[in-house]
Write an enzyme that holds these catalytic residues in place. Sequence first.
Site, short mmCIF file in Angstrom:
data_model
loop_
_atom_site.label_atom_id
_atom_site.label_comp_id
_atom_site.label_asym_id
_atom_site.label_seq_id
_atom_site.Cartn_x
_atom_site.Cartn_y
_atom_site.Cartn_z
N HIS A 99 55.50 46.36 34.28
CA HIS A 99 55.89 47.33 33.24
C HIS A 99 55.35 48.69 33.69
O HIS A 99 54.28 48.75 34.32
CB HIS A 99 55.20 47.09 31.91
N ASP A 102 51.64 49.14 33.17
CA ASP A 102 50.71 48.40 34.03
C ASP A 102 50.31 49.21 35.25
O ASP A 102 49.27 48.96 35.84
CB ASP A 102 51.34 47.11 34.59
C1 XUL Z 1 54.86 38.80 26.29
C2 XUL Z 1 55.63 38.67 27.55
C3 XUL Z 1 55.87 39.91 28.31
C4 XUL Z 1 57.22 39.98 28.95
C5 XUL Z 1 57.52 41.30 29.59
O1 XUL Z 1 54.66 37.61 25.63
O2 XUL Z 1 56.02 37.59 27.92
O3 XUL Z 1 54.87 40.01 29.27
O4 XUL Z 1 57.36 39.01 29.92
O5 XUL Z 1 57.41 42.37 28.73
#
Ligand code: XUL
Length: 435
Positions: A99, A102
Amino acid sequence: MTEFFAGIDRIAHEGPESTNPLAFRHYDPDEVVLGKRMEEHLRFAVAYWHSLAFEGLDPFGGRTFDRPWYGDDMDHARLKADVAFELFSKLGVPYFCFHDADVRPEGASHAESTARLNAIADHFETKMAETGVKLLWGTANLFSNRRFMAGAATNPDPDVFAYAAATIKANMDVTQRLGGENYVLWGGREGYETLLNTDLGAELDQMGRMLSLVVEYKHKIGFKGAILLEPKPQEPTKHQYDFDVATCYGFLKRYGLEDEVKVNIEVGHAFLAGHSFEHELAMARTLGIFGSIDMNRNDIQCGWDTDHFPNDPREATLAYYQILKAGGFTTGGTNFDAKIRRQSLDPVDLFHGHILGMDTCARGLKAAAAMIGDGTHDAFVADRYAGWQGAEAQAMLKGERSLDQIADRVISEGIEPQPRSGRQEYLEGLVNRFV
Ligand code: XUL
Ligand code: CO
């Protein structure tokens, strides 16, 4: 190149007899399974958020890990990236996922946050070229910052919708530039806490609009990857709109997006929805929207999304069985959306976690392939439904018989169905032969 993991070499496959904890016993990237190398079947990815950004917090306590890249500036973010690529390379995983939040510190404005994201992406480009590690998917974090507390696309404030749209655009651009093979949308706060303050119909339309905008933009920029929704029934909000695969499909149908968007299915999310992981996989393959997986497990006694590394070869077998039946991954892969526990303090624990996960999946893949090769299970299921191949059964199924015609036949032929055993225990034992 940094050497954060000094003393740890690239993890090698040493075979099932090995007692070396820093070796694969089952994952051999070059082993051919059903005509394809294991690396190409499994398409492993490391999740940046859990392995690099997670600091060991829980609801009762703060940071337990001690890492030199924790900090709020770009130098720390670059150091984090260097260590990330050292981890990916030493594990021998072909992919990573991230993301925006991150990988870069949040800026004072949207423009500054995006500039920082782009600067880290420049750094990623160099590291990716150096190591050969690729991007499985990118995504936007639309849930951590307080501006998203009432949702992103589903926020009552249209400025938040616009801010989220701008953030998704920036992340899609970066994902495309880095050759990402998918773009994921997990609606972390697309849901509600109480209906007393929520216009549910308005929020669904907002979410449908956002997804349509994403699909339009994908075509506009010529992004070749898949757009993936990630279902989850609750956590963080009490009720989340992307509850499970079937709910996502209904949503996609309603907004005419079922041919444009697939799903990224996570083990722990399936559990929270009251399903098994293989149920969600089977549903996605049946509906034609299977995309990718987030591999992990929950602590099933505590009922939270705990994101443990997977450790159960039997569960992995049933999962990869469905994945193989779906034709395997195309753009998708096996992303470890899994984190080491907060007492697993040491850098080496990141290796133990991933080796556990990768070997568990490798065992699952091999067992599933053996089950398919053996054919007993497929034959059992086919035989259970064999009656449907008959002429009258086919005529009923194709809509060539009306309700009263069927009723007449039941009476004229004196049909009295004879129940047959479903053989569940026999089948569970059959699976165990391959695990
Ligand atoms: C949260 C989750 C996230 C998604 C990406 O439960 O799984 O990490 O994978 O936003
Ligand atoms: Co996930």
